[in-house]
Write an enzyme that holds these catalytic residues in place. Sequence first.
Site, PDB file in Angstrom:
ATOM      1  N   HIS A 262       0.831  -1.203   0.000  1.00 20.52           N
ATOM      2  CA  HIS A 262       0.000   0.000   0.000  1.00 20.52           C
ATOM      3  C   HIS A 262       0.868   1.257   0.000  1.00 20.52           C
ATOM      4  CE1 HIS A 262      -3.119   2.867   0.993  1.00 20.52           C
ATOM      5  NE2 HIS A 262      -3.921   1.976   0.428  1.00 20.52           N
ATOM      6  N   PRO A 263       0.537   2.214  -0.891  1.00 24.60           N
ATOM      7  CA  PRO A 263       1.466   3.332  -1.111  1.00 24.60           C
ATOM      8  C   PRO A 263       1.315   4.502  -0.159  1.00 24.60           C
ATOM      9  CG  PRO A 263      -0.301   3.398  -2.726  1.00 24.60           C
ATOM     10  CD  PRO A 263      -0.577   2.225  -1.826  1.00 24.60           C
ATOM     11  N   CYS A 264       0.576   4.346   0.957  1.00 21.95           N
ATOM     12  CA  CYS A 264       0.304   5.525   1.781  1.00 21.95           C
ATOM     13  C   CYS A 264       1.582   6.127   2.365  1.00 21.95           C
ATOM     14  CB  CYS A 264      -0.703   5.194   2.887  1.00 21.95           C
ATOM     15  SG  CYS A 264      -0.283   3.758   3.855  1.00 21.95           S
ATOM     16  N   LYS A 265       2.626   5.311   2.554  1.00 21.63           N
ATOM     17  CA  LYS A 265       3.856   5.859   3.137  1.00 21.63           C
ATOM     18  C   LYS A 265       4.936   6.123   2.087  1.00 21.63           C
ATOM     19  CE  LYS A 265       2.746   5.732   7.529  1.00 21.63           C
ATOM     20  NZ  LYS A 265       2.560   4.436   8.160  1.00 21.63           N
TER      21      LYS A 265
END
Lengths: 360, 319
Positions: A262-265
């Site tokens: 997941h690219p949230c960070k």
Amino acid sequence: MHAIQVLKESKFKEHGRITPEEFVAAGDFLTYKFPVWSWEKGDAAKFRDYLPNDKQYLLTRGVPCLRRATALAYTDEDEDAERLLSFGDLSSTGNEADEWVETHAGRSTGLENGGAVGEIDEIPDVDDHGISGAMGGLSVSGNDEAEIPDMDEIPDMEEDLEGDDEATAAPKPPAVPPKSANSKATQESARSNLLAVRTYDVMITYDKYYQTPRIWLIGYDENRKPLIPTQIFEDVSADHAFKTVTIEAFPHSTTLQAASVHPCKHASVMKKVIERMNAGVEEAAALRKGSASGNSTPKEKQKKWLFRRASGNGKDDKNNNAAGGDEEVEGMRVDFYLVVFLKFIASIVPTIEVDSTASF
Amino acid sequence: MTIIQFTPFSSLVEPNFWHALTNLKIDVLRLSDESVPITGYYSPGRSIVDRETGNEIPLGCNINIPGDALTNDIQVPAHSVPASGLFKNYNTIEEFKEADKTALFNGLSQEIWDSIAKGSTASLNRFLLITFADLKKYKYFYWFSFPAFVSKPAWEVEDDWKPARTEFSDETLTEIHKLSSSRPSPFFLVRAIGEKTEIASVEEYGSFFKDVPLSSVHPSATPSNPGWPLRNLLTYLRHHHPSDVSQGLRILCWRDSEPSHNDQWKSRFGIAKVNGDATKEKPAAVGWEKNVQGKLGPRMADLAPMMDPTRHVLADQAV
């Protein structure tokens, strides 16, 4: 929900985010420098209009994965951990315990992260996670083989032939020890025969919402059977399994599901890495100017490669090398974004050899 | 002299292919079980250095079946070569079990043999895939065969396979890499005279090119085992050039998809030889893929964990 605009202005140094144009530029560089990567069109029904039709996402197939991340054990002299931390070396601080490295403690050099091995042990304990409920019905073992029907035997001579054909190499063991090997090497070869070598097809898409690349994985076991989610999680470092890696619909296919980080960070991590690399390189450039010596170590050469003011996708390597000590440093160019991104991803999936740049 | 043992092809079917088969079955094939053309590809055999032990681990001798394998315009990755075959999907598990595999296999090996007799190498890598798709359960039963002719007596290699560098200069190998990358072909001839290196199609052997190394793209990364495609190539050469064959053919097993760094070429070289007269009849052939248990039998891909919408609670829980 309001529509999210595609990022137009370059912000990669400030935020770690990139525009679709920058994604294409970085992808062009990746495919040029490392031809194992290629641009893909994907499903026509899933075209993203902010990307060129023939450059919708990046793909590399058959990326090897020799061991499970859950089975990693580290020692102080672990060389590959060092490699993955090479950005630590590049930084001006030399402080390897800062935040970026912390995110991937599983691959840290070991001393202060001695507890990492213990943390990894927690992975089999998946029952604590809600996800495992959904996974419960899945058969991980080979018991589904029982469902395969017995086929009519292949009659006639064919079966005998197939059975003892002298010119067919035995399928196992996969690693044949070299004939000239000394005893130590032979022993290790024997050990390597036990490796369950998986391979992964790895995709990189552009995530419009997070304005970063996003990585997707489809795995195969040593018998080339597609991996199921629980098996894929065995190749994710303990800090990320079940938290940032999920199974989702692959955005360029109408049917395919794949594991994704997941690219949230991603943006904040990339920003830090870029800042640290820039700081390190500026310092190194200042040092070089001061000493004006030409004897750069291999590591410095790598830095030069990443930071050179190259034009035209680095095709003029030789000219730039000739420029020597006079080169100007302007920080990391956006072309290198994906090369750096893959090094970051390598820390999340430490045993999947996504970072092909390591061989250079 | 050692008997040459060829590494069999291992099928690697991408999940995308099963999706494509599902769509084809629903939209086009429906209840038809006619043969359909299929195209896969293979790449030079790869190996990876195990960072924990320093050993070089050969990866599989794979033939890939990608998502577009049933279309006319398959995208073959760089340095890979396509292989075409016959695909047959059965409507029921019973029909799949009872399929006349011998007839299918013999039909295909006959096709390969006819092509050899005509002097063409175009069909040497033909393969067969039979499937049964349980669409409700997302389970796909499949069995590949890669027919290869059996040589009597068996082919032997003089003094084992050696690194290509023992036979060719660094410059020649660099040039071969350049030429073979610009026009990838499963098989080719190499001629190096002085600084000039040329490659040509195998069909030209005996006329323009003579006594030159034959080269074939090798999906096998095991140093002492050439890949499966060489088997039918040798059958072709034995059929057309029997006298050269008994003296020994110089074979380059091409495995370098990347130009070598530090002179570490992975390609292998050996002299392959077989004595006695070849039959003019079609020789026996082998090539059914073994299953996970190492037995002759079908394999199964269970895609339910990744495809079944009822299992996708997982995706909803994420984020």
